[in-house]
Enzyme design. Structure first.
Site, PDB file in Angstrom:
ATOM      1  N   LYS A 276      -3.619   3.768  -2.444  1.00 51.27           N
ATOM      2  CA  LYS A 276      -3.562   5.057  -1.758  1.00 51.27           C
ATOM      3  C   LYS A 276      -4.756   5.979  -2.013  1.00 51.27           C
ATOM      4  CE  LYS A 276       1.442   5.487  -1.687  1.00 51.27           C
ATOM      5  NZ  LYS A 276       2.562   6.112  -2.384  1.00 51.27           N
TER       6      LYS A 276
ATOM      7  N   GLY B 286      -3.659   5.331 -17.583  1.00 47.06           N
ATOM      8  CA  GLY B 286      -3.573   6.750 -17.224  1.00 47.06           C
ATOM      9  C   GLY B 286      -4.665   7.577 -17.870  1.00 47.06           C
TER      10      GLY B 286
ATOM     11  N   ARG C 273      -3.134  -5.233 -28.017  1.00 51.59           N
ATOM     12  CA  ARG C 273      -3.282  -3.885 -28.574  1.00 51.59           C
ATOM     13  C   ARG C 273      -3.364  -3.891 -30.097  1.00 51.59           C
ATOM     14  NH1 ARG C 273       0.580  -0.457 -24.400  1.00 51.59           N
ATOM     15  NH2 ARG C 273      -1.064  -0.260 -22.845  1.00 51.59           N
TER      16      ARG C 273
ATOM     17  N   GLY D  28      -5.576   1.134 -14.750  1.00 47.91           N
ATOM     18  CA  GLY D  28      -4.430   0.534 -14.068  1.00 47.91           C
ATOM     19  C   GLY D  28      -4.620  -0.883 -13.579  1.00 47.91           C
TER      20      GLY D  28
HETATM   21  P1  AMP Z   1      -3.416   1.293  -7.439  1.00 46.83           P
HETATM   22  O1  AMP Z   1      -2.284   1.306  -8.421  1.00 46.83           O
HETATM   23  O2  AMP Z   1      -3.529   2.541  -6.616  1.00 46.83           O
HETATM   24  O3  AMP Z   1      -4.725   0.876  -8.081  1.00 46.83           O
HETATM   25  O4  AMP Z   1      -3.032   0.216  -6.358  1.00 46.83           O
HETATM   26  C1  AMP Z   1      -2.935  -1.143  -6.677  1.00 46.83           C
HETATM   27  C2  AMP Z   1      -2.110  -1.814  -5.633  1.00 46.83           C
HETATM   28  O5  AMP Z   1      -2.716  -1.693  -4.381  1.00 46.83           O
HETATM   29  C3  AMP Z   1      -1.949  -3.282  -5.890  1.00 46.83           C
HETATM   30  O6  AMP Z   1      -0.624  -3.541  -6.230  1.00 46.83           O
HETATM   31  C4  AMP Z   1      -2.338  -3.933  -4.572  1.00 46.83           C
HETATM   32  O7  AMP Z   1      -1.416  -4.925  -4.151  1.00 46.83           O
HETATM   33  C5  AMP Z   1      -2.288  -2.773  -3.595  1.00 46.83           C
HETATM   34  N1  AMP Z   1      -3.166  -2.997  -2.434  1.00 46.83           N
HETATM   35  C6  AMP Z   1      -4.455  -3.339  -2.440  1.00 46.83           C
HETATM   36  N2  AMP Z   1      -4.904  -3.529  -1.205  1.00 46.83           N
HETATM   37  C7  AMP Z   1      -3.879  -3.294  -0.362  1.00 46.83           C
HETATM   38  C8  AMP Z   1      -3.708  -3.341   1.054  1.00 46.83           C
HETATM   39  N3  AMP Z   1      -4.714  -3.670   1.861  1.00 46.83           N
HETATM   40  N4  AMP Z   1      -2.493  -3.059   1.564  1.00 46.83           N
HETATM   41  C9  AMP Z   1      -1.481  -2.749   0.737  1.00 46.83           C
HETATM   42  N5  AMP Z   1      -1.573  -2.673  -0.598  1.00 46.83           N
HETATM   43  C10 AMP Z   1      -2.752  -2.950  -1.150  1.00 46.83           C
END
Ligand code: AMP
Length: 395
Positions: free
Chosen positions: A197, A376, A35, A353
């Site tokens: 999610k 974010g 940074r 992220g």
């Molecule tokens: P996000 O912060 O929503 O971008 O989610 C990232 C996280 O999603 C990472 O820590 C991954 O380990 C998790 N992730 C990715 N694919 C899967 C999966 N098939 N099942 C569970 N977690 C997952």
């Protein structure tokens, strides 16, 4: 968009909001100076033009003036990176800040103490912002990571510089890169959305449906879609209450002529563990007791074709649980395909992220056209929101 090029900094004191919220070890050494390096072009340019620079930033989440969050810890590192001895003011407002600012000469750099030692910073207090503003002639915002916050130093302060405010080089680059994807994009445009999610990505998905030709959906989100379409997902992660929403997204995509690409096969595991047994299964036929943790080989082949045909690529979210080696392949391969497409002339932006953490971990960062610095803030821009820190400069 008003940038550094629109202002003559000769004999001007520039007050720059930077994001120096860097990680420190137990001896207060900076363990990742990305940074600070990222802010260097802006600082260098102003100094080279004959201006002086006052740096203001937050560090961590202090409750009042907590010594361990002092910006004094990063003065030495910043001096090394800039090649200029950086002076330090023990407060960001009041007599200490004022006298240090008054003594500053062209070519010199002053760093103010942590803005968040005053609760007025995050509260967006106008009187506090005015005190900060009194230290400089020009306000430069170069902190993308906090541009989605209406804090005193990121947004409120701008009103005291009606004509003398601009974006720093880093923030300008962030905005320009995002515009290349969402506004002036070369078609076909592909968005890859992964992560855990549906619920955390839904606003992003809805906003970008109007702007893309292809949408690759991967990661944990996959299974809410597959289950909603009648597939058997075993023990895979799923948001049951978002199934209707998933079907709605697919309908909307169809209506807007966006091609959605979901995994067709997965690396399934019999436990959420790097030591689990694994096998490749059809994404719609994952046995009970097994969970899909990465995209399978056929899915990757399909994704590769889409990526290599794309002229603009946006990537947000990993394709699997990349933190565990047996489930990192999909994310790494996707990065390699984007690398290939980028070498062929596509513009690729990674942001928001975990995908940034993933590209860094796998050494893919230099291969992407642009990797965003703000998690974010980037997500909010992808959601179509106007960030207060950006709006305050554009006003
Ligand atoms: P996000 O912060 O929503 O971008 O989610 C990232 C996280 O999603 C990472 O820590 C991954 O380990 C998790 N992730 C990715 N694919 C899967 C999966 N098939 N099942 C569970 N977690 C997952």
């Amino acid at each position: 968009m008003k940038t550094l090029n629109d202002i003559n900094f000769k004999n001007k004191q520039a007050l720059i909001r930077v994001d120096f919220n860097v990680p420190l070890d137990e001896h207060f050494n900076v363990t990742d100076d990305t940074r600070i390096e990222a802010a260097k072009p802006t600082i260098d340019k102003i100094l080279a033009e004959g201006g002086s620079v006052i740096l203001m930033s937050h560090l961590g989440r202090p409750k009042g003036a907590e010594g361990k969050y002092s910006l004094r810890h990063i003065v030495k590192k910043t001096s090394e990176i800039l090649g200029v001895e950086v002076k330090f003011a023990e407060d960001c407002i009041g007599d200490k800040a004022k006298s240090a600012a008054d003594a500053l000469q062209p070519g010199e750099v002053l760093m103010l103490e942590n803005l968040r030692f005053h609760k007025e910073e995050e509260a967006g207090d106008t009187a506090f912002a005015k005190e900060l503003a009194s230290l400089g002639d020009v306000y430069v915002n170069d902190a993308f990571g906090t541009a989605h916050r209406a804090h005193a130093s990121t947004t409120i302060i701008a009103q005291f510089f009606p004509n003398d405010k601009c974006f720093g080089a880093l923030l300008a680059k962030e905005i320009e890169s995002l515009n290349k994807v969402l506004k002036d994009s070369e078609k076909p445009v592909t968005a890859v959305l992964g992560g855990s999610k549906v619920s955390s990505k839904i606003t992003v998905i809805e906003n970008i449906l109007d702007k893309v030709d292809h949408m690759i959906i991967g990661g944990g989100m996959t299974f809410t879609f597959i289950k909603a379409m009648g597939g058997k997902i075993g023990n895979s992660i799923c948001e049951d209450d978002k199934q209707a929403l998933a079907l709605e997204i697919l309908e909307k995509a169809k209506a807007k002529n966006v091609q959605v690409h979901l995994p067709v096969d997965v690396v399934a595991a019999d436990a959420f563990s790097k030591d689990a047994n694994t096998k490749i299964t059809d994404v719609r036929e994952i046995p009970d007791g097994w969970q899909g943790l990465d995209a399978g080989p056929k899915s990757l082949e399909n994704f590769r074709k889409v990526i290599l045909e794309s002229k603009t690529i946006l990537w947000n979210g990993p394709l699997g649980v990349f933190e565990m080696e047996p489930f990192a392949k999909g994310t790494i391969e996707l990065g390699n395909y984007i690398d290939e497409a980028t070498q062929k002339g596509a513009f690729s932006l990674v942001g928001g992220g975990d995908s940034v953490a993933a590209v860094k971990q796998f050494g893919l960062e230099p291969k992407m056209s642009y990797v965003s610095t703000g998690g974010g803030a980037m997500l909010e821009m992808l959601e179509g929101k106007t960030l207060p820190g950006i709006a305050a400069i554009q006003d």
